[in-house]
Design a protein around this motif. Structure first.
Motif, PDB file in Angstrom:
ATOM      1  N   GLY A 118      18.526   3.045  16.215  1.00  0.00           N
ATOM      2  CA  GLY A 118      17.551   2.528  15.260  1.00  0.00           C
ATOM      3  C   GLY A 118      18.198   2.005  13.990  1.00  0.00           C
ATOM      4  N   GLY A 119      17.422   2.017  12.907  1.00  0.00           N
ATOM      5  CA  GLY A 119      17.914   1.484  11.640  1.00  0.00           C
ATOM      6  C   GLY A 119      18.107  -0.015  11.728  1.00  0.00           C
ATOM      7  N   SER A 120      18.984  -0.559  10.903  1.00  0.00           N
ATOM      8  CA  SER A 120      19.187  -2.007  10.918  1.00  0.00           C
ATOM      9  C   SER A 120      20.640  -2.348  10.628  1.00  0.00           C
ATOM     10  N   ALA A 154      11.017  -3.319   1.653  1.00  0.00           N
ATOM     11  CA  ALA A 154      11.333  -4.275   0.598  1.00  0.00           C
ATOM     12  C   ALA A 154      11.437  -5.701   1.130  1.00  0.00           C
ATOM     13  N   TYR A 155      11.744  -5.836   2.453  1.00  0.00           N
ATOM     14  CA  TYR A 155      11.992  -7.167   3.014  1.00  0.00           C
ATOM     15  C   TYR A 155      10.800  -7.761   3.750  1.00  0.00           C
ATOM     16  N   MET A 156       9.692  -7.015   3.834  1.00  0.00           N
ATOM     17  CA  MET A 156       8.649  -7.446   4.775  1.00  0.00           C
ATOM     18  C   MET A 156       8.088  -8.837   4.494  1.00  0.00           C
ATOM     19  N   GLU A 196       9.661 -11.482   2.732  1.00  0.00           N
ATOM     20  CA  GLU A 196      10.640 -12.555   2.955  1.00  0.00           C
ATOM     21  C   GLU A 196      10.992 -12.700   4.432  1.00  0.00           C
ATOM     22  N   ASP A 197      11.087 -11.590   5.168  1.00  0.00           N
ATOM     23  CA  ASP A 197      11.431 -11.710   6.586  1.00  0.00           C
ATOM     24  C   ASP A 197      10.334 -12.447   7.352  1.00  0.00           C
ATOM     25  N   GLN A 198       9.107 -12.288   6.905  1.00  0.00           N
ATOM     26  CA  GLN A 198       8.026 -13.008   7.572  1.00  0.00           C
ATOM     27  C   GLN A 198       8.030 -14.490   7.175  1.00  0.00           C
ATOM     28  N   THR A 225      -6.991   0.740   2.939  1.00  0.00           N
ATOM     29  CA  THR A 225      -7.433  -0.491   2.275  1.00  0.00           C
ATOM     30  C   THR A 225      -7.622  -1.638   3.259  1.00  0.00           C
ATOM     31  N   ARG A 226      -7.230  -1.424   4.532  1.00  0.00           N
ATOM     32  CA  ARG A 226      -7.243  -2.508   5.498  1.00  0.00           C
ATOM     33  C   ARG A 226      -8.450  -2.434   6.432  1.00  0.00           C
ATOM     34  N   PRO A 227      -9.347  -3.451   6.345  1.00  0.00           N
ATOM     35  CA  PRO A 227     -10.533  -3.474   7.205  1.00  0.00           C
ATOM     36  C   PRO A 227     -10.197  -3.340   8.700  1.00  0.00           C
ATOM     37  N   TYR A 278      -2.582   7.831   8.909  1.00  0.00           N
ATOM     38  CA  TYR A 278      -3.468   6.661   8.924  1.00  0.00           C
ATOM     39  C   TYR A 278      -2.989   5.568   7.964  1.00  0.00           C
ATOM     40  N   THR A 279      -2.421   5.966   6.825  1.00  0.00           N
ATOM     41  CA  THR A 279      -1.940   4.934   5.897  1.00  0.00           C
ATOM     42  C   THR A 279      -0.882   4.054   6.596  1.00  0.00           C
ATOM     43  N   CYS A 280      -0.062   4.643   7.450  1.00  0.00           N
ATOM     44  CA  CYS A 280       0.963   3.863   8.167  1.00  0.00           C
ATOM     45  C   CYS A 280       0.319   3.051   9.289  1.00  0.00           C
ATOM     46  N   GLN A 309      -2.190   1.415   9.363  1.00  0.00           N
ATOM     47  CA  GLN A 309      -2.774   0.146   8.934  1.00  0.00           C
ATOM     48  C   GLN A 309      -1.914  -1.008   9.445  1.00  0.00           C
ATOM     49  N   CYS A 310      -0.650  -0.721   9.733  1.00  0.00           N
ATOM     50  CA  CYS A 310       0.287  -1.780  10.144  1.00  0.00           C
ATOM     51  C   CYS A 310       1.105  -1.457  11.393  1.00  0.00           C
ATOM     52  N   HIS A 311       1.526  -0.205  11.550  1.00  0.00           N
ATOM     53  CA  HIS A 311       2.423   0.125  12.664  1.00  0.00           C
ATOM     54  C   HIS A 311       1.640   0.384  13.945  1.00  0.00           C
ATOM     55  N   HIS A 335      11.327   6.565   0.145  1.00  0.00           N
ATOM     56  CA  HIS A 335      12.329   5.735   0.819  1.00  0.00           C
ATOM     57  C   HIS A 335      12.086   5.842   2.327  1.00  0.00           C
ATOM     58  N   LEU A 336      11.146   5.053   2.828  1.00  0.00           N
ATOM     59  CA  LEU A 336      10.781   5.089   4.248  1.00  0.00           C
ATOM     60  C   LEU A 336      11.930   4.535   5.070  1.00  0.00           C
ATOM     61  N   GLN A 337      12.421   5.344   6.009  1.00  0.00           N
ATOM     62  CA  GLN A 337      13.554   4.914   6.828  1.00  0.00           C
ATOM     63  C   GLN A 337      13.644   5.796   8.066  1.00  0.00           C
TER      64      GLN A 337
HETATM   65  C1  HEC Z   1       1.256  -3.067   4.978  1.00  0.00           C
HETATM   66  C2  HEC Z   1       1.858  -2.754   6.244  1.00  0.00           C
HETATM   67  C3  HEC Z   1       2.718  -1.529   6.384  1.00  0.00           C
HETATM   68  C4  HEC Z   1       2.397  -0.235   6.048  1.00  0.00           C
HETATM   69  C5  HEC Z   1       1.124   0.289   5.403  1.00  0.00           C
HETATM   70  C6  HEC Z   1       3.519   0.573   6.455  1.00  0.00           C
HETATM   71  N1  HEC Z   1       4.493  -0.217   7.006  1.00  0.00           N
HETATM   72 FE1  HEC Z   1       6.317   0.370   7.632  1.00  0.00          FE
HETATM   73  N2  HEC Z   1       6.897  -1.562   7.937  1.00  0.00           N
HETATM   74  C7  HEC Z   1       6.049  -2.644   7.840  1.00  0.00           C
HETATM   75  C8  HEC Z   1       6.793  -3.845   8.108  1.00  0.00           C
HETATM   76  C9  HEC Z   1       6.237  -5.261   8.132  1.00  0.00           C
HETATM   77  C10 HEC Z   1       8.138  -3.461   8.341  1.00  0.00           C
HETATM   78  C11 HEC Z   1       9.324  -4.373   8.678  1.00  0.00           C
HETATM   79  C12 HEC Z   1       9.869  -5.055   7.469  1.00  0.00           C
HETATM   80  C13 HEC Z   1      11.004  -6.013   7.812  1.00  0.00           C
HETATM   81  O1  HEC Z   1      11.673  -5.873   8.845  1.00  0.00           O
HETATM   82  O2  HEC Z   1      11.249  -6.931   7.006  1.00  0.00           O
HETATM   83  C14 HEC Z   1       8.162  -2.003   8.219  1.00  0.00           C
HETATM   84  C15 HEC Z   1       9.301  -1.212   8.343  1.00  0.00           C
HETATM   85  C16 HEC Z   1       9.287   0.177   8.386  1.00  0.00           C
HETATM   86  C17 HEC Z   1      10.428   1.025   8.643  1.00  0.00           C
HETATM   87  C18 HEC Z   1      11.866   0.567   8.805  1.00  0.00           C
HETATM   88  C19 HEC Z   1      12.118   0.181  10.210  1.00  0.00           C
HETATM   89  C20 HEC Z   1      13.561  -0.124  10.514  1.00  0.00           C
HETATM   90  O3  HEC Z   1      13.835  -0.414  11.686  1.00  0.00           O
HETATM   91  O4  HEC Z   1      14.427  -0.062   9.619  1.00  0.00           O
HETATM   92  C21 HEC Z   1       9.983   2.331   8.675  1.00  0.00           C
HETATM   93  C22 HEC Z   1      10.808   3.580   8.942  1.00  0.00           C
HETATM   94  C23 HEC Z   1       8.561   2.296   8.411  1.00  0.00           C
HETATM   95  N3  HEC Z   1       8.182   0.983   8.215  1.00  0.00           N
HETATM   96  C24 HEC Z   1       7.736   3.407   8.384  1.00  0.00           C
HETATM   97  C25 HEC Z   1       6.455   3.408   7.824  1.00  0.00           C
HETATM   98  C26 HEC Z   1       5.680   4.605   7.554  1.00  0.00           C
HETATM   99  C27 HEC Z   1       6.103   6.010   7.910  1.00  0.00           C
HETATM  100  C28 HEC Z   1       4.535   4.206   6.934  1.00  0.00           C
HETATM  101  C29 HEC Z   1       3.433   5.073   6.347  1.00  0.00           C
HETATM  102  C30 HEC Z   1       3.796   6.032   5.352  1.00  0.00           C
HETATM  103  C31 HEC Z   1       4.577   2.750   6.854  1.00  0.00           C
HETATM  104  N4  HEC Z   1       5.762   2.307   7.391  1.00  0.00           N
HETATM  105  C32 HEC Z   1       3.571   1.950   6.319  1.00  0.00           C
HETATM  106  C33 HEC Z   1       4.705  -2.621   7.506  1.00  0.00           C
HETATM  107  C34 HEC Z   1       4.036  -1.510   7.007  1.00  0.00           C
END
Ligand code: HEC
Ligand code: HEC
Ligand code: HEC
Ligand code: HEC
Ligand code: HEC
Length: 487
Positions: free
Chosen positions: A91-93, A140-142, A144-146, A219-221, A253-255, A257-259, A347-349
């Motif tokens: 994993g990681g990048s 931080a990159y979400m 610009e990467d898009q 916050t996401r419908p 649930y907060t996560c 919204q996207c994952h 620091h989500l990682q």
């Molecule tokens: C608004 C949408 C959104 C939410 C909410 C969100 N994420 Fe993410 N997450 C993303 C996106 C988009 C990326 C990829 C960014 C990129 O690659 O540029 C990402 C990347 C990550 C990564 C890094 C992945 C990697 O391979 O390095 C982790 C870990 C992660 N998210 C965990 C979480 C967790 C846990 C939560 C909840 C606490 C969460 N995210 C909430 C959209 C979201």
């Protein structure tokens, strides 16, 4: 035993006035200490209710995380660290340097998954993903990467894409004139290029926190609707996530919204999570079959295909940690000490960068042991994934060959349906970013289903009617014993 010898000495002790002073001071010190302790306890309790000094006022229009950072410097500092990059075993990048161009000004990107595994190009041929797909990296990159992926630069995308790649709360409110749902609908219908200019920040504090109370919130419908549909499939009507979810559920649930796995609904381009029949992959497969949604037509075989993406929440939901009530935040945002305070690491990682903090609250084993367990699970997953991948690539080649040989349409159509299933099931686990960890047994089951579909597709092409490929009687007996829910 005689006490008389001691008594005068005791009396003498207290008879000495300087000793009285010492006594009084000692009592005063103890009293002071106790009072100080009580004050500290009371302060802690106040802290728990209001864990910050309010430096600035926050409201629904405070998008910039730096402003929130004035009230919450510790969380903000760790939030900024999502720009760090680094690999774990699977994993990681991996950072890759590139020349900045006008078209793509990024100088560091995350490595390409297509170069790493060219079978992906075969699987997705004819779809933008076959042109560009990289390892994810930090939040931080979400944005610009898009903006600079070839999937946006070379293809027209709707505003819907931004739901998960930017802080959109304020924008939705604005577009909907205070009605967030209306703003969501409007944003989805606008072209990507237009919406992209109206947003500035990746996911921010406002997207997960109520600015008044700091409580977690949705916050996401799309998630509000998706989770309500899922609950309805379980017999719970009118589920309102912001009222009905527990505090622990909100930590996942907060996560979610996207994952999650998602698609865009035909004309409205609405972001939808396909959970109305349940969150098992078979439920999702059935949902798509009934809906008739098609993502693309495969360039080599003409099969109508489905693409899966990042179903972290969906797969976690089917694993042992979800069953035990362990949330995404438990592993990805562990509590870290900061002086006397315990704060959530923003620091989500990958949890493997600090397995002590991430796993140690519940598991007694060392960080090395926990990492080892994760990698063992992942290695086995990669092994099975390879087999399913090779089988799918073979099937695609066989369908192409059969088409060249003029095999009849009906048989080709059956094989294409198997390709669609083998591909979606494999893609579902490939696109899930834990590399098999979030629900190991469930993931192996899905890979088995994919392999089975590829095998059947190949059999059909050799002239065996699909009807003859039904499960054996013995299999059916076992299937009866497996409850629908545990499959
Ligand atoms: C608004 C949408 C959104 C939410 C909410 C969100 N994420 Fe993410 N997450 C993303 C996106 C988009 C990326 C990829 C960014 C990129 O690659 O540029 C990402 C990347 C990550 C990564 C890094 C992945 C990697 O391979 O390095 C982790 C870990 C992660 N998210 C965990 C979480 C967790 C846990 C939560 C909840 C606490 C969460 N995210 C909430 C959209 C979201
Ligand atoms: C029991 C702990 C645990 C829970 C709960 C958990 N994860 Fe994970 N997650 C992991 C581990 C371990 C990995 C694999 C990391 C690696 O390979 O470096 C991972 C990987 C990921 C990745 C890819 C990170 C990377 O750097 O490659 C994302 C994104 C992610 N998880 C999101 C989530 C979301 C969203 C949830 C909740 C729905 C969740 N996780 C629940 C432990 C957990
Ligand atoms: C439901 C939420 C959601 C939507 C909608 C969404 N994404 Fe993402 N996107 C994510 C998450 C989560 C990740 C990180 C995990 C991953 O890469 O699998 C991600 C990662 C990415 C990445 C970095 C990795 C890669 O694929 O190269 C790009 C680029 C990307 N998305 C582009 C898009 C585009 C273009 C759209 C619209 C067609 C879109 N996204 C729509 C959630 C979403
Ligand atoms: C992807 C969602 C997400 C984002 C974005 C986010 N947080 Fe959090 N935050 C959480 C979660 C989850 C918790 C744990 C809350 C709980 O369990 O009650 C948390 C907890 C907190 C807390 C409570 C104390 C603590 O550390 O547990 C504060 C304060 C906080 N966050 C501030 C911020 C600030 C400031 C930002 C922006 C710089 C931010 N958060 C961005 C999800 C998020
Ligand atoms: C909040 C508590 C908690 C955290 C944090 C946590 N786990 Fe667990 N873990 C559990 C529970 C509970 C079980 C289920 C134990 C059981 O029922 O036998 C479990 C089970 C497991 C299993 C066995 C899975 C199986 O299929 O039997 C593994 C492996 C595991 N955890 C790894 C990890 C790793 C790696 C991390 C950190 C990234 C982690 N856990 C973090 C509570 C936790």
């Amino acid at each position: 035993m005689s006490t008389s010898a001691n008594e005068p000495r005791k009396r003498n002790f207290w008879a000495d006035s300087s000793k009285w002073v010492i006594g009084i001071v000692a009592v005063a010190l103890v009293t002071f200490g106790l009072t100080a302790l009580l004050i500290t306890i009371m302060e802690r309790q106040t802290e728990a209710r209001q864990p910050f000094t309010k430096v600035v006022e926050l409201d629904e229009t405070t998008v910039d995380p730096e402003i929130w950072g004035q009230n919450f410097p510790i969380q903000y500092e760790s939030y900024l660290k999502t720009e760090e990059m680094g690999p774990t075993k699977w994993g990681g990048s991996h950072p890759v340097e590139q020349e900045a161009t006008e078209r793509d000004p990024r100088t560091t990107v995350s490595s390409s998954r297509l170069e790493e595994d060219p079978r992906l190009v075969t699987m997705w041929n004819g779809y933008p993903f076959a042109k560009g797909y990289s390892h994810a990296r930090g939040h931080a990159y979400m944005l610009e990467d898009q903006r600079y992926t070839v999937r946006v630069l070379d293809f027209d995308q709707p505003g819907t894409c931004l739901n998960c790649h930017a802080s959109t709360v304020d924008l939705m409110d604005e577009l909907g004139d205070g009605d967030r749902d209306a703003g969501f609908a409007a944003m989805n219908l606008m072209p990507y290029s237009e919406v992209s200019q109206m947003v500035e920040h990746p996911v921010s504090c406002l997207d997960c926190h109520d600015p008044d109370t700091m409580a977690l919130r949705i916050t996401r419908p799309a998630f509000e609707r998706g989770i309500a549909a899922l609950k309805a499939s379980e017999g719970i009507e009118n589920y309102d996530v912001n009222k009905d979810a527990t505090a622990q559920e909100m930590r996942s649930y907060t996560c979610a919204q996207c994952h999650v796995e998602y698609y865009f609904e035909g004309e409205t381009k609405e972001l939808v999570f396909p959970w109305a029949k349940g969150i098992d992959i078979d439920d999702i497969w059935e949902y798509y079959a009934e809906d008739g949604h098609v993502d693309w037509v495969h360039e080599d075989t003409g099969a109508e295909m489905l693409k899966a993406q990042h179903p972290e929440f969906d797969i976690w939901s089917n694993g042992i940690h979800a069953a035990a009530g362990v949330s995404c935040a438990d592993c990805h945002m562990p509590y870290v000490r900061n002086g006397a305070q315990k704060v959530s690491d923003h620091h989500l990682q990958s949890p493997l960068f600090d397995a002590n903090a991430s796993c140690g609250t519940c598991h007694n084993e060392s960080a090395e042991e926990m990492t080892d367990r994760v990698e063992t699970i992942q290695d086995r997953y990669i092994h099975s994934r390879n087999q399913a991948f090779d089988a799918l690539v073979d099937l695609i080649a066989d369908i192409q060959a059969a088409q060249a040989d003029g095999v009849d349409e009906a048989r080709i159509a059956e094989a294409q349906e198997f390709q669609k299933k083998a591909s979606f099931y494999l893609d579902y686990v490939y696109s899930e970013n834990s590399n098999g960890f979030h629900a190991p047994a469930y993931i192996h089951r899905i890979l088995g289903d994919s392999l089975d579909a590829s095998r059947k597709g190949q059999k059909v092409l050799t002239g065996v009617p699909a009807a003859d490929l039904a499960p054996s009687d013995t299999t059916l007996q076992y299937e009866e014993m497996i409850s629908g829910e545990n499959r």
